[in-house]
Design a protein around this motif. Structure first.
Motif, short mmCIF file in Angstrom:
data_model
loop_
_atom_site.label_atom_id
_atom_site.label_comp_id
_atom_site.label_asym_id
_atom_site.label_seq_id
_atom_site.Cartn_x
_atom_site.Cartn_y
_atom_site.Cartn_z
N THR A 35 80.64 37.53 53.05
CA THR A 35 80.35 38.97 53.10
C THR A 35 79.59 39.29 54.38
O THR A 35 78.46 38.82 54.56
N MET A 95 80.25 53.68 56.32
CA MET A 95 80.92 52.40 56.59
C MET A 95 81.06 51.57 55.33
O MET A 95 82.11 50.96 55.08
N ALA A 124 84.60 50.31 53.16
CA ALA A 124 84.90 48.90 52.95
C ALA A 124 84.71 48.45 51.50
O ALA A 124 84.96 47.29 51.18
N GLY A 151 81.72 48.39 50.10
CA GLY A 151 80.54 47.56 50.32
C GLY A 151 79.28 48.15 49.75
O GLY A 151 79.31 48.95 48.80
N HIS A 155 92.45 52.79 47.93
CA HIS A 155 93.10 51.49 48.02
C HIS A 155 93.89 51.30 46.74
O HIS A 155 94.02 52.22 45.93
N HIS A 165 81.89 44.00 49.51
CA HIS A 165 82.65 43.34 50.57
C HIS A 165 81.97 43.47 51.94
O HIS A 165 82.44 42.88 52.91
N LEU A 166 80.89 44.24 52.00
CA LEU A 166 80.18 44.47 53.25
C LEU A 166 78.77 44.90 52.91
O LEU A 166 78.55 45.59 51.90
#
Length: 493
Positions: free
Chosen positions: A111, A129, A133, A135, A12, A81-82
């Protein structure tokens, strides 16, 4: 972007996402496997296995691992974030278990928190996952089996948590998966124990899919097996895991210890426990290969970065132990009868006291920040009210309180009592009045707040006034299928 074909590299605007922090929690209690043999005349074996306490489950284990991971985060790192939570032993079905972990870790309401439960493979999926993210993945399991079985003796309880973000301490440089449908281990909904097919079949089924996945992962990272510095091979099928370890073709020094003799196999969390141990001692630039055998094989190749040194400094300053240090620290020995009682296999006569009432949903909702997050209320004089209240006991001011998180504050025992009649699966109950440390006085001579708590993970005969304690998230009891989670204190000395 997520690299197609299992590459696993996620980028990112701030750079590549990888592991920025991790934490491992192993329960205080150990069961000597020889106790199984001496009691039943079969099963058991050598060594010990980790045992979740009577007041612990996969959710509480996951909270403790998550707390350690967050405690070691750099100050400038974004909150996860997750949140993904993976286990084969969930406290609830229908209801999301990850929400209790989310609340106890005091994550932002925005969240999202999701379960990834039911299979040992779900831990890898949860981590992938969370990595995509930026996370957090929490992996936890409480493992058991029929009394006298290999699963009972070889299983272990524990949790691991990984936080992902930019400027990582370990970055994925390759990955691959190989999925196969075959029945080597299964447990239908409602059954308490897993069942297995014959051992040789599992080895025959796993070896080719693991070989394929490892080969593809090495290709995706553009490295050879000789370039890998540490190798983690995990899975519930011990014979297949051993065959894969031998087939990889690396010397024994590069194979990460599986802790079979001291912890046992923690299933969903086990590859995370082994990876954390590898990261504890890895040097910048080294590569770690993780292969998890479960309904196929999932492989991750990570490269350690220079940020690992700063991470270790933060972890040490926050009092977060390495896996080896935790295993070498204080532990308690649980007898086999108590182990069976805690697991619900031995229904013993309870104390002659009324059983606890069912926890009610409305007050739990109103007090979420207190019940799960252990957030007190500080008045204008600086005193912290535990539990939080609207009226200051000092000045009498109303609704002029400031929320103060207290879960990571240490305390000392002001006084205590031992109750041998109170309801408990592990009597006697030790109830204590504790004084919390003031943040400006780590010596503990100045207190910030006082409350009554139950002690856990302790020898009642060894408790003394002045002992230092820390808070730990536990399951107090279960009534009508509702788990009552709250905080207890455990000794730190």
């Amino acid at each position: 972007w997520l690299d197609g074909g299992g590459g696993g590299a996620v980028c990112h605007a701030g750079g590549m996402l990888g592991i920025v922090s991790y934490g491992v929690y192993l329960p205080f209690w150990r069961l000597d496997r020889s106790e199984i043999t001496s009691t039943l005349g079969q099963g058991g074996g050598r060594g010990t296995r980790a045992v979740a306490g009577y007041d612990e489950d996969s959710t509480s284990l996951g909270v403790e691992a998550g707390r350690l991971a967050l405690r070691s985060l750099a100050a400038d790192v974004d909150a996860p974030h997750l949140l993904t939570f993976a286990t084969t032993s969930p406290g609830y079905l229908d209801k999301t278990n990850a929400t209790a972990v989310h609340a106890a870790l005091r994550l932002d309401l925005s969240t999202p928190a999701f379960d990834s439960i039911g299979s040992a493979r779900s831990g890898i999926g949860a981590a992938w996952m969370a990595q995509a993210a930026g996370g957090m993945a929490v992996l936890a399991d409480v493992r058991t089996g029929r009394p006298g079985s290999a699963d009972e003796a070889a299983g272990g309880d524990g949790a691991a948590a990984f936080v992902f973000g930019a400027d990582p301490i370990a970055v994925p440089v390759g990955s691959a998966s190989s999925t196969a449908e075959f029945v080597d281990r299964w447990r239908v909904p409602g059954e308490a124990y897993s069942r297995q097919w014959e051992d040789r079949f599992g080895e025959h089924a796993y070896l080719p899919v693991a070989t394929e996945a490892i080969t593809e992962a090495l290709k995706s990272a553009d490295v050879a097996i000789a370039d890998i510095d540490r190798v983690v091979v995990a899975g519930l099928h011990a014979r297949a895991v051993g065959a894969v370890r031998r087939s990889i073709g690396v010397d024994a020094e590069r194979l990460v210890d599986d802790f079979a003799m001291v912890v046992g196999n923690t299933a969903t969390a086990h590859w995370g426990l082994m990876l954390a141990h590898a990261l504890d001692t890895a040097e910048a630039g080294q590569r770690i290969l993780v292969a998890n055998l479960a309904d196929g094989c999932d492989v991750w190749i990570l490269q350690v970065t220079d940020a690992i040194l700063a991470f270790r400094e933060r972890a040490a300053a926050a009092g977060v132990q390495t896996v080896a240090a935790r295993l070498g620290g204080p532990s308690g020995v649980v007898d086999y009868a108590s182990f069976l009682t805690w697991r619900g296999m031995l229904d013993r006569e309870p104390p002659r006291r009324p059983e606890p009432d069912r926890p009610a949903s409305p007050p739990s909702l109103r007090g979420t920040s207190w019940k799960y997050g252990f957030v007190g209320a500080q008045d204008d004089s600086g005193f912290v009210h535990l539990p939080p209240g609207r009226v200051s006991i000092g000045s009498g001011s109303i609704d002029e309180m400031t929320p103060v998180p207290m879960a990571d504050r240490r305390a000392k025992i002001a006084t205590f009592t031992i109750d041998r009649l109170a309801f408990s699966l592990a009597p006697p109950v030790v109830a204590a009045i504790v004084d919390f440390d003031h943040p400006d006085d780590p010596s503990g001579s100045t207190t910030l707040g006082r409350m009554q708590v139950e002690l856990t993970d302790c020898d009642p005969d060894a408790v003394q006034i002045g002992d230092r304690v820390e808070m730990t998230f536990r399951r107090l009891y279960t009534v009508d299928g509702i788990h009552n989670y709250f905080w207890k204190a455990r000794p730190t000395n």
